[in-house]
Design an enzyme around this catalytic site. Structure first.
Site, short mmCIF file in Angstrom:
data_model
loop_
_atom_site.label_atom_id
_atom_site.label_comp_id
_atom_site.label_asym_id
_atom_site.label_seq_id
_atom_site.Cartn_x
_atom_site.Cartn_y
_atom_site.Cartn_z
N ALA A 66 0.86 -1.18 0.00
CA ALA A 66 0.00 0.00 0.00
C ALA A 66 0.90 1.23 0.00
O ALA A 66 2.06 1.17 0.43
CB ALA A 66 -0.90 -0.02 1.23
N GLY A 111 0.64 -4.99 0.96
CA GLY A 111 -0.52 -5.02 0.08
C GLY A 111 -0.24 -5.69 -1.25
O GLY A 111 -1.17 -6.17 -1.92
N GLU A 114 -0.65 -9.31 -0.54
CA GLU A 114 -2.09 -9.50 -0.31
C GLU A 114 -2.84 -9.53 -1.64
O GLU A 114 -3.73 -10.35 -1.85
CB GLU A 114 -2.60 -8.38 0.61
N GLU A 134 4.52 -5.07 7.28
CA GLU A 134 3.77 -4.00 7.97
C GLU A 134 4.28 -3.76 9.39
O GLU A 134 4.26 -2.63 9.89
CB GLU A 134 2.28 -4.33 8.01
N1 CO8 Z 1 4.59 3.08 -0.67
C1 CO8 Z 1 4.97 4.24 -1.21
N2 CO8 Z 1 6.12 4.38 -1.89
C2 CO8 Z 1 6.92 3.31 -2.02
C3 CO8 Z 1 6.58 2.05 -1.48
C4 CO8 Z 1 5.34 1.96 -0.78
N3 CO8 Z 1 4.90 0.81 -0.26
N4 CO8 Z 1 7.58 1.18 -1.76
C5 CO8 Z 1 8.49 1.86 -2.47
N5 CO8 Z 1 8.11 3.14 -2.63
C6 CO8 Z 1 8.81 4.21 -3.33
C7 CO8 Z 1 9.99 4.75 -2.54
O1 CO8 Z 1 9.56 5.69 -1.57
C8 CO8 Z 1 10.82 5.37 -3.64
O2 CO8 Z 1 10.23 6.57 -4.00
P1 CO8 Z 1 11.19 7.90 -4.25
O3 CO8 Z 1 12.12 7.48 -5.35
O4 CO8 Z 1 10.23 8.95 -4.65
O5 CO8 Z 1 11.90 8.12 -2.95
C9 CO8 Z 1 10.59 4.40 -4.81
O6 CO8 Z 1 9.38 3.71 -4.51
C10 CO8 Z 1 11.69 3.36 -4.96
O7 CO8 Z 1 11.83 2.68 -3.74
P2 CO8 Z 1 13.26 2.52 -3.00
O8 CO8 Z 1 14.16 3.65 -3.34
O9 CO8 Z 1 12.96 2.29 -1.55
O10 CO8 Z 1 13.79 1.19 -3.69
P3 CO8 Z 1 14.83 0.15 -3.07
O11 CO8 Z 1 15.21 -0.74 -4.22
O12 CO8 Z 1 15.92 0.84 -2.35
O13 CO8 Z 1 13.99 -0.70 -2.00
C11 CO8 Z 1 12.08 -1.92 -1.20
C12 CO8 Z 1 12.94 -1.54 -2.42
C13 CO8 Z 1 12.87 -2.83 -0.27
C14 CO8 Z 1 10.87 -2.68 -1.74
C15 CO8 Z 1 11.64 -0.64 -0.45
O14 CO8 Z 1 11.09 0.28 -1.39
C16 CO8 Z 1 10.58 -0.86 0.61
O15 CO8 Z 1 10.90 -1.37 1.67
N6 CO8 Z 1 9.32 -0.47 0.30
C17 CO8 Z 1 8.25 -0.56 1.27
C18 CO8 Z 1 7.79 -1.97 1.44
C19 CO8 Z 1 6.70 -2.03 2.48
O16 CO8 Z 1 6.89 -1.75 3.65
N7 CO8 Z 1 5.50 -2.43 2.03
C20 CO8 Z 1 4.35 -2.56 2.91
C21 CO8 Z 1 3.60 -1.26 2.96
S1 CO8 Z 1 2.31 -1.32 4.17
C22 CO8 Z 1 1.11 -2.20 3.43
O17 CO8 Z 1 1.20 -2.63 2.32
C23 CO8 Z 1 -0.13 -2.41 4.26
C24 CO8 Z 1 -1.26 -3.00 3.42
C25 CO8 Z 1 -2.57 -2.86 4.13
C26 CO8 Z 1 -3.02 -1.43 4.14
C27 CO8 Z 1 -4.21 -1.27 4.95
C28 CO8 Z 1 -4.69 0.14 4.94
C29 CO8 Z 1 -4.84 0.75 6.27
#
Ligand code: CO8
Length: 260
Positions: A66, A111, A114, A134
């Site tokens: 998400a 997400g 999911e 999460e």
């Molecule tokens: N949300 C928003 N932006 C994201 C997300 C995300 N989940 N994942 C990556 N991005 C963005 C980064 O912020 C970055 O943007 P910018 O270049 O503008 O700074 C761009 O994508 C590239 O990402 P990275 O530079 O971080 O890329 P890396 O190769 O260094 O890392 C990873 C890749 C390991 C995948 C890293 O991006 C990461 O850890 N992402 C988050 C993963 C995460 O925690 N996902 C779970 C999110 S919570 C969720 O999904 C809950 C679902 C239920 C929701 C219920 C609603 C209440």
């Protein structure tokens, strides 16, 4: 390139839906959740579509979760609404009367996993990583992850992935039963489209019957599930495809199913 949150293309009877925010690793914001819901509604009712393939744009991610930026400022009622928005869309995917294959081309986190788990089949690139991170955000899964992972991979795997937040690689995801197949990244599209093509040639009403039986069976006692299967089995004898399939077998030719 386009700014649309989704790319939708048809390859014969296979609809390919691609989440298209590669610069955000295809993170699911509200606009993307709504676009996915509408796209799956359309795939459900379009008679030309027999199978759906869902994937993410770019080389790195299926969906990295998400949208954390959108979630960060939410109040409790808004968080619940955001969760329901995603959960309802994913239920739409899970209950689609046509097979949906997730083509997991990279990260499927939070997400993203999911969403992949709401699809009927998952084919992963050997480079993919999946997880429920999460907990690292002070959150819990909110689009059905705790429930679908439990049912798909069992209690031990669900607890490990959700409590630790650590992603697992494709090989471990296969061993845990989270994905159906792992293929070399270079072969992912060809392997997925071959499977989709196989399903597109199968009898649509029988595919639907199988999806219904397995969806219902996952939620009821075995006795009720067996009754339901028998009723669905009987219904198949009203289809032209059943006559075609059995006649083709007896005549030693390939069947041509029409969905009637
Ligand atoms: N949300 C928003 N932006 C994201 C997300 C995300 N989940 N994942 C990556 N991005 C963005 C980064 O912020 C970055 O943007 P910018 O270049 O503008 O700074 C761009 O994508 C590239 O990402 P990275 O530079 O971080 O890329 P890396 O190769 O260094 O890392 C990873 C890749 C390991 C995948 C890293 O991006 C990461 O850890 N992402 C988050 C993963 C995460 O925690 N996902 C779970 C999110 S919570 C969720 O999904 C809950 C679902 C239920 C929701 C219920 C609603 C209440």
């Amino acid at each position: 390139m386009t700014d649309a949150p989704l790319l939708v293309t048809d390859r014969d009877a296979v609809r390919v839906i691609t989440v298209n925010r590669p610069d955000k690793l295809n993170a699911l914001d509200s606009a993307t959740l709504d676009a996915l819901h509408a796209a799956f509604d359309d795939a459900a009712t379009d008679p030309a579509v027999r199978v759906v393939v869902l994937t993410g744009a770019g080389p790195k991610a299926f969906v990295a979760g998400a949208d954390i930026a959108e979630m960060a400022g939410l109040r409790p009622a808004e968080g619940r609404d955001f969760s329901l928005r995603g959960t309802r869309m994913m239920r739409r995917v899970e209950t689609l009367p046509k097979p949906v294959i997730a083509m997991v081309n990279g990260y499927a986190l939070g997400g993203g996993l999911e969403l992949a788990m709401s699809c009927h089949l998952r084919i992963a690139a050997d480079t993919a990583k999946v997880g429920q991170p999460e907990i690292n955000l002070g959150l819990i899964p909110g689009f059905g992850g705790s429930q679908r992972l439990l049912r798909l991979a069992g209690r031990a795997a669900a607890l490990e992935l959700c409590l630790t937040g650590a992603p697992v690689d494709a090989a471990r995801a296969l061993a845990l039963g989270i994905v159906n197949r792992v293929v070399p990244a270079a072969d992912l599209e060809a392997e997925t489209m071959a499977l989709a093509g196989q399903l597109a040639n199968a009898a649509p009403l029988a595919l639907r019957g199988i999806l219904d039986c397995i969806n219902i069976g996952g939620e009821c006692a075995i006795g009720e599930g067996l009754e339901y299967e028998s009723a669905q089995f009987g219904l198949m004898f009203a289809t032209e495809d059943m006559r075609e399939g059995t006649a083709a077998f007896l005549a030693r030719r390939k069947p041509a199913f029409t969905g009637r």
